[in-house]
Design an enzyme around this catalytic site. Sequence first.
Site, short mmCIF file in Angstrom:
data_model
loop_
_atom_site.label_atom_id
_atom_site.label_comp_id
_atom_site.label_asym_id
_atom_site.label_seq_id
_atom_site.Cartn_x
_atom_site.Cartn_y
_atom_site.Cartn_z
N ASN A 62 108.11 105.52 94.31
CA ASN A 62 107.92 104.08 94.30
C ASN A 62 106.80 103.71 93.34
O ASN A 62 106.04 104.56 92.87
CB ASN A 62 107.61 103.58 95.70
CG ASN A 62 108.74 103.88 96.67
OD1 ASN A 62 109.88 103.50 96.44
ND2 ASN A 62 108.43 104.60 97.74
N CYS A 71 117.50 106.86 97.27
CA CYS A 71 117.70 105.55 96.66
C CYS A 71 119.14 105.46 96.17
O CYS A 71 119.53 106.21 95.26
CB CYS A 71 116.72 105.33 95.50
SG CYS A 71 116.98 103.76 94.63
N HIS A 162 115.02 102.14 107.80
CA HIS A 162 115.30 100.73 107.58
C HIS A 162 115.21 99.96 108.89
O HIS A 162 115.70 100.42 109.93
CB HIS A 162 116.70 100.53 107.00
CG HIS A 162 116.87 101.12 105.64
ND1 HIS A 162 116.61 100.42 104.48
CD2 HIS A 162 117.25 102.36 105.26
CE1 HIS A 162 116.84 101.21 103.44
NE2 HIS A 162 117.22 102.39 103.89
N GLU A 211 111.03 96.61 100.00
CA GLU A 211 111.09 98.07 99.92
C GLU A 211 109.74 98.70 100.16
O GLU A 211 108.72 98.28 99.61
CB GLU A 211 111.62 98.51 98.54
CG GLU A 211 113.12 98.32 98.38
CD GLU A 211 113.71 99.27 97.35
OE1 GLU A 211 113.56 100.49 97.51
OE2 GLU A 211 114.30 98.77 96.38
N ARG A 212 109.76 99.71 100.99
CA ARG A 212 108.56 100.48 101.30
C ARG A 212 107.94 101.03 100.02
O ARG A 212 108.58 101.72 99.25
CB ARG A 212 108.97 101.64 102.24
CG ARG A 212 107.88 102.58 102.64
CD ARG A 212 108.44 103.72 103.49
NE ARG A 212 109.51 104.44 102.79
CZ ARG A 212 109.98 105.61 103.21
NH1 ARG A 212 109.52 106.18 104.30
NH2 ARG A 212 110.95 106.20 102.54
N CYS A 220 118.76 97.05 96.91
CA CYS A 220 118.46 98.34 97.54
C CYS A 220 119.76 98.88 98.09
O CYS A 220 120.36 98.28 99.00
CB CYS A 220 117.43 98.16 98.66
SG CYS A 220 117.08 99.70 99.57
N GLY A 221 120.23 100.00 97.54
CA GLY A 221 121.51 100.56 97.95
C GLY A 221 121.50 101.08 99.38
O GLY A 221 122.40 100.80 100.17
N THR A 222 120.47 101.86 99.75
CA THR A 222 120.39 102.34 101.12
C THR A 222 120.19 101.18 102.08
O THR A 222 120.70 101.19 103.20
CB THR A 222 119.23 103.35 101.29
OG1 THR A 222 118.00 102.76 100.85
CG2 THR A 222 119.50 104.63 100.51
N GLY A 223 119.47 100.14 101.64
CA GLY A 223 119.26 98.96 102.47
C GLY A 223 120.55 98.20 102.71
O GLY A 223 120.80 97.68 103.81
#
Length: 279
Positions: A62, A71, A162, A211-212, A220-223
């Site tokens: 990050n 990610c 998340h 995002e952290r 954010c794909g994972t988000g």
Amino acid sequence: MHFTKMEGCGNDYIYINCFEEVVNQPEKLAIAMSERHFGVGADGLVLIMPSENADFRMRMFNLDGSEGEMCGNAARCIGKYVYERGLTKKEEVSLETAGGIRYLALNIEDGIVKTVGVDMGEPILEAEKIPVIHGESPVIGKRIAVNGTEFVFTCVSMGNPHGVTFVEDTAKFPVEAYGKLVEVSPLFPNKTNVEFVQVLSRNHINMRVWERGSGETLACGTGACASVVACILNGLCDREVKVSLIGGELTITWNEEDNHVYMSGPAAFSFDGVWLKEV
């Protein structure tokens, strides 16, 4: 040091080909290069590396120098990079990440990777594995107090943590004000990414993300994956959902047969450059 700037739905990272370059202090380099005035400017740094367990390995950092487990947008960009830059001829690529091995399916037209599908694996719902400290597991539609403000959260890990909450209007919601508080809440021992979701229909949601380690990003794909899982768990959406982000759109499917989450979306080159500063 040669680098490539890429973006997936506006989630922009600096990519370094570690088959050719050596990066000794990636945490410091991520901070320096990600700075948008004195550096290149990005949401972070991604290293494309050899792997003993997959076709390629990804490490992502990050903009504050912290290392993330996974990610989704970066994974899609790596798929485009390794194919179009001649590192592979495969149209299906395995990618080792700190969150596990992910599998990429490249949609290619005339030698150009148009979109990339990613098998994001099974969502993790056990509280202690996300991790989130809560009296119940899984944490689905549970009230969590953060600095005196109550939120209703559903917590999911897609290889990284998340916290998903639903709002009436993502455009008007003060994401920064609340995102930075939830991220560092003691309830999340490893901090957390925070998704604010507006449900438009059974097959369409709006999402903004804090995002952290990076703050609010355009995607954010994972988000997006975690948000769709949260929507389904709360009975709000069907199994395939279009996710509208500030930077673009992703299609997310939670497959009932294998319990895997699949993401499909674009990836694009921005420019190549040479980093001249010492870190």
